[in-house]
Design an enzyme around this catalytic site. Structure first.
Site, PDB file in Angstrom:
ATOM      1  N   CYS A 174       0.799  -1.233   0.000  1.00 25.98           N
ATOM      2  CA  CYS A 174       0.000   0.000   0.000  1.00 25.98           C
ATOM      3  C   CYS A 174       0.831   1.282   0.000  1.00 25.98           C
ATOM      4  O   CYS A 174       0.774   2.059  -0.950  1.00 25.98           O
ATOM      5  CB  CYS A 174      -0.921   0.006   1.216  1.00 25.98           C
ATOM      6  SG  CYS A 174      -2.120  -1.315   1.175  1.00 25.98           S
TER       7      CYS A 174
HETATM    8  N1  LIG Z   1      -2.891  -6.069   2.038  1.00 34.44           N
HETATM    9  C1  LIG Z   1      -3.374  -5.029   2.665  1.00 34.44           C
HETATM   10  O1  LIG Z   1      -3.109  -4.859   3.843  1.00 34.44           O
HETATM   11  C2  LIG Z   1      -4.284  -4.020   1.996  1.00 34.44           C
HETATM   12  C3  LIG Z   1      -4.846  -3.029   2.802  1.00 34.44           C
HETATM   13  C4  LIG Z   1      -5.707  -2.118   2.226  1.00 34.44           C
HETATM   14  C5  LIG Z   1      -5.969  -2.177   0.863  1.00 34.44           C
HETATM   15  N2  LIG Z   1      -5.403  -3.135   0.090  1.00 34.44           N
HETATM   16  C6  LIG Z   1      -5.774  -3.140  -1.322  1.00 34.44           C
HETATM   17  O2  LIG Z   1      -6.607  -4.263  -1.582  1.00 34.44           O
HETATM   18  C7  LIG Z   1      -6.355  -4.764  -2.890  1.00 34.44           C
HETATM   19  C8  LIG Z   1      -5.966  -6.236  -2.801  1.00 34.44           C
HETATM   20  O3  LIG Z   1      -4.771  -6.326  -2.050  1.00 34.44           O
HETATM   21  P1  LIG Z   1      -4.275  -7.676  -1.385  1.00 34.44           P
HETATM   22  O4  LIG Z   1      -3.230  -7.294  -0.403  1.00 34.44           O
HETATM   23  O5  LIG Z   1      -5.417  -8.511  -0.924  1.00 34.44           O
HETATM   24  O6  LIG Z   1      -3.600  -8.357  -2.664  1.00 34.44           O
HETATM   25  P2  LIG Z   1      -3.161  -9.888  -2.827  1.00 34.44           P
HETATM   26  O7  LIG Z   1      -2.132  -9.915  -3.872  1.00 34.44           O
HETATM   27  O8  LIG Z   1      -2.887 -10.498  -1.487  1.00 34.44           O
HETATM   28  O9  LIG Z   1      -4.487 -10.587  -3.358  1.00 34.44           O
HETATM   29  C9  LIG Z   1      -5.012 -10.337  -4.609  1.00 34.44           C
HETATM   30  C10 LIG Z   1      -5.613 -11.641  -5.120  1.00 34.44           C
HETATM   31  O10 LIG Z   1      -6.240 -11.355  -6.373  1.00 34.44           O
HETATM   32  C11 LIG Z   1      -5.982 -12.431  -7.233  1.00 34.44           C
HETATM   33  N3  LIG Z   1      -6.167 -11.973  -8.601  1.00 34.44           N
HETATM   34  C12 LIG Z   1      -5.323 -11.303  -9.404  1.00 34.44           C
HETATM   35  N4  LIG Z   1      -5.900 -11.049 -10.594  1.00 34.44           N
HETATM   36  C13 LIG Z   1      -7.142 -11.557 -10.532  1.00 34.44           C
HETATM   37  C14 LIG Z   1      -8.225 -11.617 -11.431  1.00 34.44           C
HETATM   38  N5  LIG Z   1      -8.156 -11.069 -12.636  1.00 34.44           N
HETATM   39  N6  LIG Z   1      -9.343 -12.235 -11.032  1.00 34.44           N
HETATM   40  C15 LIG Z   1      -9.434 -12.792  -9.808  1.00 34.44           C
HETATM   41  N7  LIG Z   1      -8.453 -12.763  -8.901  1.00 34.44           N
HETATM   42  C16 LIG Z   1      -7.319 -12.159  -9.250  1.00 34.44           C
HETATM   43  C17 LIG Z   1      -4.577 -12.872  -6.899  1.00 34.44           C
HETATM   44  O11 LIG Z   1      -4.332 -14.187  -7.327  1.00 34.44           O
HETATM   45  C18 LIG Z   1      -4.589 -12.725  -5.381  1.00 34.44           C
HETATM   46  O12 LIG Z   1      -5.016 -13.913  -4.751  1.00 34.44           O
HETATM   47  C19 LIG Z   1      -5.275  -3.868  -3.486  1.00 34.44           C
HETATM   48  O13 LIG Z   1      -5.880  -2.850  -4.209  1.00 34.44           O
HETATM   49  C20 LIG Z   1      -4.614  -3.285  -2.259  1.00 34.44           C
HETATM   50  O14 LIG Z   1      -4.028  -2.021  -2.535  1.00 34.44           O
HETATM   51  C21 LIG Z   1      -4.563  -4.059   0.624  1.00 34.44           C
END
Ligand SMILES: NC(=O)c1ccc[n+]([C@@H]2O[C@H](COP(=O)([O-])OP(=O)(O)OC[C@H]3O[C@@H](n4cnc5c(N)ncnc54)[C@H](O)[C@@H]3O)[C@@H](O)[C@H]2O)c1
Length: 442
Positions: free
Chosen positions: A277
């Site tokens: 992030c």
């Molecule tokens: N990790 C955090 O603490 C956090 C906190 C706040 C916001 N976010 C936001 O949340 C969002 C997700 O982050 P995350 O940390 O969960 O990411 P992550 O990489 O852990 O998970 C994303 C998932 O999406 C899947 N994916 C990718 N392309 C895809 C598609 N086309 N269709 C279906 N699935 C697909 C991946 O395989 C993965 O399992 C991002 O925008 C991030 O900025 C994350």
């Protein structure tokens, strides 16, 4: 069916716990959310392109270290939670929550490809009455412009045929006090009905929802929170460098400043910034602001300062080795802590890789210890990284190193043993407060 009937039908389904929830992207954000709904007896379908995740989840196991495997097992066994890579089933859920990645391109521009691809997949199966909520962090306007436009190519209209909202994730992985269900949730609908429905679905699992006027405000809230952190981390990192030159200990300053009961919020210096992030999200706003003819000076400056920190740590190491008649080339160096923050296994954007990469290029013999990361393979930040395994911390392994470089201060590490046995400690996290002969605060 009139609009209000359609809305009331979905509202009733949500309130009765009968709405089927689809979560796209079962990562750090999507999996805990899926579990939260499953625990409240909703039927949840997880969609992910990663077949390993789909398989692991369906076998009742967790693939994220801080997410309890028992919870996954119970959710899967009770048939409340299942995962699939078959996106043609996206017509089944009543509510679809998008939690896919939003990285940056190498040029630091938003990489919208995941959101676009996912929205295209929803478009193929979109049916009247569905609520779509985007959770992925993004620039203000994404939901109302990009996602809505793609979905309306079906001929269906947002607010009339389907509903669309933005609700940012505020997950803090590993935080035992604040987790998915007790962190207040911001909700903004593209229109009033969409906002009402999105609020209703989150109220089923989250203790407090905070409704804002529209989706773009909700998108801006998330970016504001992350920019606040990015800028403050940069500021305290810059102060560390300034105070060091003045022979003032930043940690003592921060401990004392933190006694002020108002108007001060503590941020700690470190080896830079990391995670999915803070190093990335602020640049989503920079990109969008350029469209309005505005330069985001604070964001750029924060990036500049934070990206300098790995080099600063290497400089301190180089100087300390030099004083001991050694060079980085040929030295045996151990990196302590690969994850970007303490007590988790997430290494995305971690400054540790940047430091290891550079030290390897300079000819050091690198090893690492991280109780949460058993081995490293290839990463985008360190192409060609060797496959390294976490080395045990023993009197022998510690004493054999020319320096131990603390990048992340994980709790389950014997810092007393390190203090006793290390030839040199470069501490970027303020683990050691008292001066020691073998310690360099960096
Ligand atoms: N990790 C955090 O603490 C956090 C906190 C706040 C916001 N976010 C936001 O949340 C969002 C997700 O982050 P995350 O940390 O969960 O990411 P992550 O990489 O852990 O998970 C994303 C998932 O999406 C899947 N994916 C990718 N392309 C895809 C598609 N086309 N269709 C279906 N699935 C697909 C991946 O395989 C993965 O399992 C991002 O925008 C991030 O900025 C994350």
């Amino acid at each position: 069916m009139s609009n209000s009937n359609q809305k009331n039908n979905l509202l009733t389904k949500i309130q009765n716990g009968k709405a089927i929830i689809g979560i796209i992207g079962l990562g750090y954000v999507g999996l805990p959310l899926a579990l939260a709904y499953a625990e409240k007896d909703f039927k949840v379908s997880g969609f992910d392109v990663d077949l390993n995740k789909v398989k692991t989840l369906n076998s009742g196991q967790s693939y994220i270290s801080h997410i309890d495997g028992i919870k996954v097992k119970q959710a899967v066994k009770s048939k409340r939670l299942s995962a699939t890579a078959d996106f043609s089933r996206l017509n089944e859920p009543d509510v679809i929550i998008i939690c896919v990645p939003t990285p940056l391109t190498p040029q630091l521009d938003p990489d919208m490809s995941y959101i676009v691809k996912t929205t295209e997949q929803i478009k193929k199966c979109l049916r009247a009455g569905q609520l779509i909520v985007l959770e992925s962090t993004t620039y203000p306007g994404t939901t109302e412009e990009l996602v809505k436009d793609i979905l309306e190519q079906t001929g269906m209209a947002c607010g009339r045929d389907f509903y669309l909202a933005f609700s940012p994730e505020r997950e803090d992985p590993g935080n035992k006090k604040f987790y998915t269900t007790n962190i207040p949730k911001i909700v903004g609908g593209v229109d009033k009905d969409s906002g009402d429905l999105a609020r209703a679905i989150y109220e089923k699992v989250i203790q407090q929802t905070v409704r804002v006027g529209n989706a773009r405000t909700a998108e801006a809230v998330k970016l504001t929170e992350n920019i606040f952190r990015a800028v403050n981390i940069a500021m305290v990192n810059e102060l560390k460098i300034i105070y060091e030159r003045m022979n003032i200990d930043i940690w003592e300053v921060l401990d004392a400043a933190s006694t002020k009961p108002f108007g001060f919020m503590r941020f700690n210096p470190g080896p830079g910034w990391g995670g999915h992030c803070i190093p990335l999200d602020p640049f989503y706003l920079s990109w969008k602001a350029r469209e309005c003819g505005i330069d985001t000076k604070f964001i750029e400056l924060a990036g500049e300062v934070n990206r300098l920190m790995p080099g600063y740590i290497i400089g301190k190491l180089q100087q300390a080795l030099n004083e001991r008649g050694k060079s980085i080339k040929g030295s045996k160096l151990m990196i302590l802590g690969l994850a970007y923050k303490k007590d988790i296994n997430d290494t995305r954007e971690t400054p540790a890789y940047k430091i290891m990469h550079r030290l390897t290029e300079m000819g050091a013999k690198i090893s690492y210890h991280d109780p949460f990361v058993s081995e490293i393979k290839h990463t985008r930040q360190w192409p060609g990284a060797p496959v390294l395994k976490s080395q045990k911390l023993t009197e022998k392994t510690i004493a054999a190193k020319d320096a131990i470089i603390i990048i992340t201060d994980h709790t389950p590490v014997d810092y007393k043993l390190i203090a006793k046995k290390a030839k040199l400690i470069i501490d970027s996290r303020g683990v050691y407060r008292k001066q020691m002969k073998n310690l360099v605060k960096a």
